[in-house]
Design a protein around this motif. Structure first.
Motif, PDB file in Angstrom:
ATOM      1  N   ALA A  46       0.825  -1.206   0.000  1.00  0.00           N
ATOM      2  CA  ALA A  46       0.000   0.000   0.000  1.00  0.00           C
ATOM      3  C   ALA A  46       0.860   1.256   0.000  1.00  0.00           C
ATOM      4  O   ALA A  46       0.586   2.219  -0.731  1.00  0.00           O
ATOM      5  N   ARG A  47       1.924   1.241   0.793  1.00  0.00           N
ATOM      6  CA  ARG A  47       2.807   2.410   0.849  1.00  0.00           C
ATOM      7  C   ARG A  47       3.508   2.628  -0.487  1.00  0.00           C
ATOM      8  O   ARG A  47       3.757   3.776  -0.900  1.00  0.00           O
ATOM      9  N   ALA A 106      -7.644  -5.080   1.281  1.00  0.00           N
ATOM     10  CA  ALA A 106      -6.807  -4.857   2.462  1.00  0.00           C
ATOM     11  C   ALA A 106      -5.846  -3.702   2.254  1.00  0.00           C
ATOM     12  O   ALA A 106      -5.699  -2.824   3.121  1.00  0.00           O
ATOM     13  N   ALA A 107      -5.190  -3.666   1.100  1.00  0.00           N
ATOM     14  CA  ALA A 107      -4.212  -2.609   0.826  1.00  0.00           C
ATOM     15  C   ALA A 107      -4.884  -1.249   0.688  1.00  0.00           C
ATOM     16  O   ALA A 107      -4.362  -0.232   1.150  1.00  0.00           O
ATOM     17  N   ALA A 108      -6.048  -1.206   0.057  1.00  0.00           N
ATOM     18  CA  ALA A 108      -6.764   0.060  -0.104  1.00  0.00           C
ATOM     19  C   ALA A 108      -7.142   0.637   1.252  1.00  0.00           C
ATOM     20  O   ALA A 108      -7.009   1.843   1.492  1.00  0.00           O
ATOM     21  N   ARG A 109      -7.583  -0.208   2.151  1.00  0.00           N
ATOM     22  CA  ARG A 109      -7.987   0.262   3.479  1.00  0.00           C
ATOM     23  C   ARG A 109      -6.803   0.799   4.269  1.00  0.00           C
ATOM     24  O   ARG A 109      -6.969   1.696   5.101  1.00  0.00           O
ATOM     25  N   VAL A 110      -5.618   0.256   4.031  1.00  0.00           N
ATOM     26  CA  VAL A 110      -4.414   0.790   4.681  1.00  0.00           C
ATOM     27  C   VAL A 110      -4.244   2.269   4.337  1.00  0.00           C
ATOM     28  O   VAL A 110      -3.819   3.076   5.164  1.00  0.00           O
ATOM     29  N   LEU A 111      -4.602   2.632   3.099  1.00  0.00           N
ATOM     30  CA  LEU A 111      -4.463   4.015   2.635  1.00  0.00           C
ATOM     31  C   LEU A 111      -5.703   4.856   2.930  1.00  0.00           C
ATOM     32  O   LEU A 111      -5.800   5.996   2.469  1.00  0.00           O
TER      33      LEU A 111
END
Length: 211
Positions: free
Chosen positions: A118-119, A176-181
């Motif tokens: 995500a980063r 999952a990755a989208a929610r991290v951002l």
């Protein structure tokens, strides 16, 4: 494009059941890129109950079946008209606040690998739509498509660690990755007309939607 769908699902039980009650989410959503021409859901030997539209905009039908029965068969037949919106969902009416889709689930809990992915997308661009596209590309690069590599309960983190999976694993990892951002995201299921090589696709398919 006009698409005709015929789909049958059969549940088989080791011992006869006395009764089955189901809430069926099997009617396609309507939006700017998709219009229902006709659509019928039927349960063999079943009794149709009430229907309603939930907060996510999905039409839900309730069905019951009195036993004894060792098999329940659900048949869906219908026709839809679709238009290419280049992956953007517009004109879909729903009442659920997008923030609801920031909540993690067991399947979409982000670990260190997913947070790092995500980063990496965030470094590429700060614009939300571009970030969503970057996340989609990075997930596809990180998880090679390989049928049979995972199972129904494989989590996004497990698929990332394995480096292999199927459409469901891609969807879970992207969510999952989208929610991290801080980008709300959810799982969507439906039908894929054809594979990349143009061959007919006979199974249900999974996607992720990012708001």
């Amino acid at each position: 494009m006009i698409l005709t769908v015929a789909h049958r699902t059969a549940y088989r039980y080791d011992a006869p059941i006395r009764m089955a009650v189901q809430s069926l989410r099997l009617t396609p959503s309507e939006f700017a890129g998709q219009r229902l021409i006709d659509w019928q859901v039927a349960v063999e030997g079943g009794q149709k109950g009430a229907g309603f539209r939930d907060g996510a905009g999905d039409w839900i039908e309730s069905w019951s079946l009195r036993g004894p029965a060792d098999r329940v068969t659900v048949t869906v037949v219908g026709t839809v008209e679709t238009a290419d919106l280049a992956g953007l969902l517009t004109g879909h009416r729903e009442a659920v606040n997008p923030a609801v889709y920031l909540r993690e689930t067991q399947a979409t809990r982000a670990d260190g690998q997913l947070a790092e992915l995500a980063r990496a997308a965030a470094v590429e661009t700060g614009e939300p739509l571009a970030r969503a596209h970057a996340l989609s590309r990075l997930v596809a690069e990180a998880i090679a498509y390989r049928p049979g590599a995972t199972e129904a309960h494989t989590t996004a983190a497990e698929a990332m660690a394995l480096g292999e999976g199927v459409c469901q694993d891609h969807a879970h990892a992207l969510i999952a990755a989208a929610r991290v951002l801080g980008l709300p995201a959810r799982y969507a299921s439906g039908y894929l007309f054809a594979t990349e090589d143009g061959a007919a696709h006979e199974a249900a398919h999974a996607w992720a939607e990012v708001w």
